[in-house]
Design an enzyme around this catalytic site. Structure first.
Site, PDB file in Angstrom:
ATOM      1  N   HIS A 156      -3.746  11.954  10.750  1.00  0.00           N
ATOM      2  CA  HIS A 156      -3.942  12.819   9.586  1.00  0.00           C
ATOM      3  C   HIS A 156      -5.321  12.668   8.963  1.00  0.00           C
ATOM      4  O   HIS A 156      -5.679  13.424   8.070  1.00  0.00           O
ATOM      5  CB  HIS A 156      -2.893  12.524   8.504  1.00  0.00           C
ATOM      6  CG  HIS A 156      -3.143  11.240   7.768  1.00  0.00           C
ATOM      7  ND1 HIS A 156      -2.859  10.017   8.320  1.00  0.00           N
ATOM      8  CD2 HIS A 156      -3.689  10.983   6.564  1.00  0.00           C
ATOM      9  CE1 HIS A 156      -3.191   9.068   7.464  1.00  0.00           C
ATOM     10  NE2 HIS A 156      -3.706   9.621   6.392  1.00  0.00           N
TER      11      HIS A 156
HETATM   12  C1  UD1 Z   1      -3.851  11.319   1.333  1.00  0.00           C
HETATM   13  C2  UD1 Z   1      -4.763  10.109   1.088  1.00  0.00           C
HETATM   14  C3  UD1 Z   1      -4.806   9.261   2.343  1.00  0.00           C
HETATM   15  C4  UD1 Z   1      -3.419   8.895   2.807  1.00  0.00           C
HETATM   16  C5  UD1 Z   1      -2.610  10.171   2.998  1.00  0.00           C
HETATM   17  C6  UD1 Z   1      -1.205   9.929   3.475  1.00  0.00           C
HETATM   18  C7  UD1 Z   1      -6.662  10.516  -0.416  1.00  0.00           C
HETATM   19  C8  UD1 Z   1      -8.126  10.638  -0.490  1.00  0.00           C
HETATM   20  N1  UD1 Z   1      -6.129  10.529   0.806  1.00  0.00           N
HETATM   21  O1  UD1 Z   1      -4.451  12.109   2.336  1.00  0.00           O
HETATM   22  O2  UD1 Z   1      -5.507   8.089   2.060  1.00  0.00           O
HETATM   23  O3  UD1 Z   1      -3.491   8.190   4.008  1.00  0.00           O
HETATM   24  O4  UD1 Z   1      -2.575  10.857   1.734  1.00  0.00           O
HETATM   25  O5  UD1 Z   1      -0.583  11.139   3.752  1.00  0.00           O
HETATM   26  O6  UD1 Z   1      -6.029  10.415  -1.438  1.00  0.00           O
HETATM   27  N2  UD1 Z   1      -0.286  18.817   1.876  1.00  0.00           N
HETATM   28  C9  UD1 Z   1       0.888  19.503   1.912  1.00  0.00           C
HETATM   29  N3  UD1 Z   1       1.954  18.990   1.253  1.00  0.00           N
HETATM   30  C10 UD1 Z   1       1.884  17.828   0.549  1.00  0.00           C
HETATM   31  C11 UD1 Z   1       0.671  17.143   0.503  1.00  0.00           C
HETATM   32  C12 UD1 Z   1      -0.412  17.648   1.175  1.00  0.00           C
HETATM   33  O7  UD1 Z   1       1.004  20.550   2.542  1.00  0.00           O
HETATM   34  O8  UD1 Z   1       2.914  17.416  -0.027  1.00  0.00           O
HETATM   35  C13 UD1 Z   1      -1.436  19.355   2.614  1.00  0.00           C
HETATM   36  C14 UD1 Z   1      -2.305  20.246   1.778  1.00  0.00           C
HETATM   37  O9  UD1 Z   1      -2.810  21.253   2.592  1.00  0.00           O
HETATM   38  C15 UD1 Z   1      -3.418  19.335   1.362  1.00  0.00           C
HETATM   39  C16 UD1 Z   1      -3.551  18.422   2.578  1.00  0.00           C
HETATM   40  O10 UD1 Z   1      -2.233  18.265   3.060  1.00  0.00           O
HETATM   41  O11 UD1 Z   1      -4.599  20.002   1.056  1.00  0.00           O
HETATM   42  C17 UD1 Z   1      -4.152  17.093   2.282  1.00  0.00           C
HETATM   43  O12 UD1 Z   1      -3.449  16.439   1.217  1.00  0.00           O
HETATM   44  P1  UD1 Z   1      -4.227  15.372   0.307  1.00  0.00           P
HETATM   45  O13 UD1 Z   1      -3.308  14.753  -0.666  1.00  0.00           O
HETATM   46  O14 UD1 Z   1      -5.474  15.987  -0.235  1.00  0.00           O
HETATM   47  O15 UD1 Z   1      -4.713  14.285   1.324  1.00  0.00           O
HETATM   48  P2  UD1 Z   1      -4.002  13.599   2.588  1.00  0.00           P
HETATM   49  O16 UD1 Z   1      -4.703  14.077   3.800  1.00  0.00           O
HETATM   50  O17 UD1 Z   1      -2.511  13.714   2.551  1.00  0.00           O
END
Ligand code: UD1
Length: 361
Positions: A205
């Site tokens: 991820h």
């Molecule tokens: C975040 C953490 C990372 C951790 C990871 C675990 C930061 C900088 N990164 O990254 O350290 O390892 O979580 O998963 O805080 N999305 C959904 N549904 C959700 C959440 C996210 O669809 O419930 C999608 C969205 O398109 C979003 C993308 O995932 O933009 C990324 O989510 P985000 O929370 O920004 O970062 P992660 O990549 O999950």
């Protein structure tokens, strides 16, 4: 003493669960739980509350997704009034996600003490957003709870006074040890029609691995190669699923004849069961490197560095980066060698109790 505890993203939930339980033995502490809403899908959030028995958050900030700046700023804007209204004595943050730095920064600026659980970890790679979050959070924390010896060394090198630093072990391992039997009883492996120790478990991820098409396609070609040797099970993070669609990688899943199984993000117990049963795990996660260490499952880490070096020193974790041949060599080597269950110091299931004893003073 009123302590506001922060969770936001999936890897926070297993870290906060044992703390919320341990507070029950400390009547002098009044804990509150704030969920920033950084992760909001049922399978990325609510499911973990249910499986781990985490109390319902007292406050939900519902920030959702956004760029780093937008997400961090939005959490700060919504958390500041909570602090002003609830007047906590301390804000406790865990891990290294955007929710961690955002809430720590709000608290520090309001003169509220900050405790950081999982302090001191360093990849020394400032291209990782989590590394920025770790360095900054530690710099403004008053109590730094450290999971492995390297963290103590790193904080000392950064000039953090010894009296702020407590080597207490790993709260995530508290959760693992408390739930392992329950996880095995779920029989997730059998339910998926898989045989224990006869499949590779994959998670990916990290933006550096999945956002760039060249890198992701290179990694993916190796996963496809692994699937020619053994079954591959891949619970897919929402970010990764979106990239696979955009980069046209789903076709190879269809043509693998069932050798590659894509799953929805798994619950905690289901994923723990799969990790325990896998013959090897290929991942770019931070926490999974630690969990496989305790389980004695070989781990091939698709990163150039790790902030958790103890997993390579005492456990079966191999850092291979993202070069196709190096991933393959790490996989082959992992299949060939036995890995023993390793226990870094204080990874004994009692870390949350130790933290609460320090907090209760
Ligand atoms: C975040 C953490 C990372 C951790 C990871 C675990 C930061 C900088 N990164 O990254 O350290 O390892 O979580 O998963 O805080 N999305 C959904 N549904 C959700 C959440 C996210 O669809 O419930 C999608 C969205 O398109 C979003 C993308 O995932 O933009 C990324 O989510 P985000 O929370 O920004 O970062 P992660 O990549 O999950």
């Amino acid at each position: 003493m009123k302590i506001i505890n922060i969770v936001g993203a999936r890897p926070n939930f297993m870290k906060i669960a044992p703390l919320m339980r341990a507070y029950q033995a400390a009547p002098s502490i009044e804990p509150l739980l704030v969920h920033t809403g950084q992760h909001y899908d049922h399978k990325m959030s609510q499911l973990f509350f249910e499986e781990l028995g985490i109390p319902r958050p007292d406050i939900d900030l519902e920030v959702g997704s956004g760029s780093h700046a937008v997400q961090t700023a939005e959490i700060m804007k919504r958390f500041e009034p909570v602090c002003l209204e609830r007047k906590p004595d301390m804000v406790l943050v865990v891990g290294d996600v955007n929710s961690t730095i955002a809430c720590a920064l709000v608290a520090a600026k309001l003169g509220i003490k900050v405790a950081h659980v999982e302090a001191g970890l360093r990849s020394f790679d400032r291209a990782m957003p989590e590394e920025i979050n770790r360095v900054l959070t530690d710099a403004i924390s008053d109590l730094l709870f450290v999971s492995e010896p390297s963290g103590v060394t790193n904080l000392k090198a950064e000039g953090v006074p010894d009296e702020k630093v407590h080597l207490v072990g790993n709260v995530m391992i508290d959760t693992l040890l408390a739930n392992l039997e329950k996880a095995k009883a779920r029989n997730t492996t059998a339910a998926l029609g898989l045989t224990p120790k006869a499949f590779a478990l994959v998670t990916l991820h990290r933006p550096s691995n999945v956002d760039d098409p060249t890198t992701f396609k290179r990694i993916w070609s190796t996963i496809v190669r692994v699937a020619e040797r053994t079954s591959v099970v891949f619970p897919v993070h929402p970010r990764t699923r979106a990239r696979m669609e955009t980069f046209g990688l789903l076709q190879s899943v269809a043509s693998s004849g069932g050798a590659i199984r894509l799953l929805e993000p798994q619950g905690y117990l289901e994923f723990l069961g799969l990790m325990a049963d896998a013959s090897v795990v290929l991942t770019d996660s931070g926490g999974i490197q630690e969990e496989t260490t305790i389980l004695g499952t070989p781990c091939v880490t698709l990163r150039e560095n790790t902030e958790r070096p103890v997993t390579c020193e005492v456990g079966g974790n191999r850092l291979v980066g993202t070069d196709a041949e190096k991933i393959w060599a790490g996989f082959v080597e992992s299949m060939r060698t036995q890995v023993a269950v390793a226990r870094p110091p204080l990874w004994d299931g009692k870390t949350a109790e130790r933290i609460v004893r320090v907090l209760a003073g």
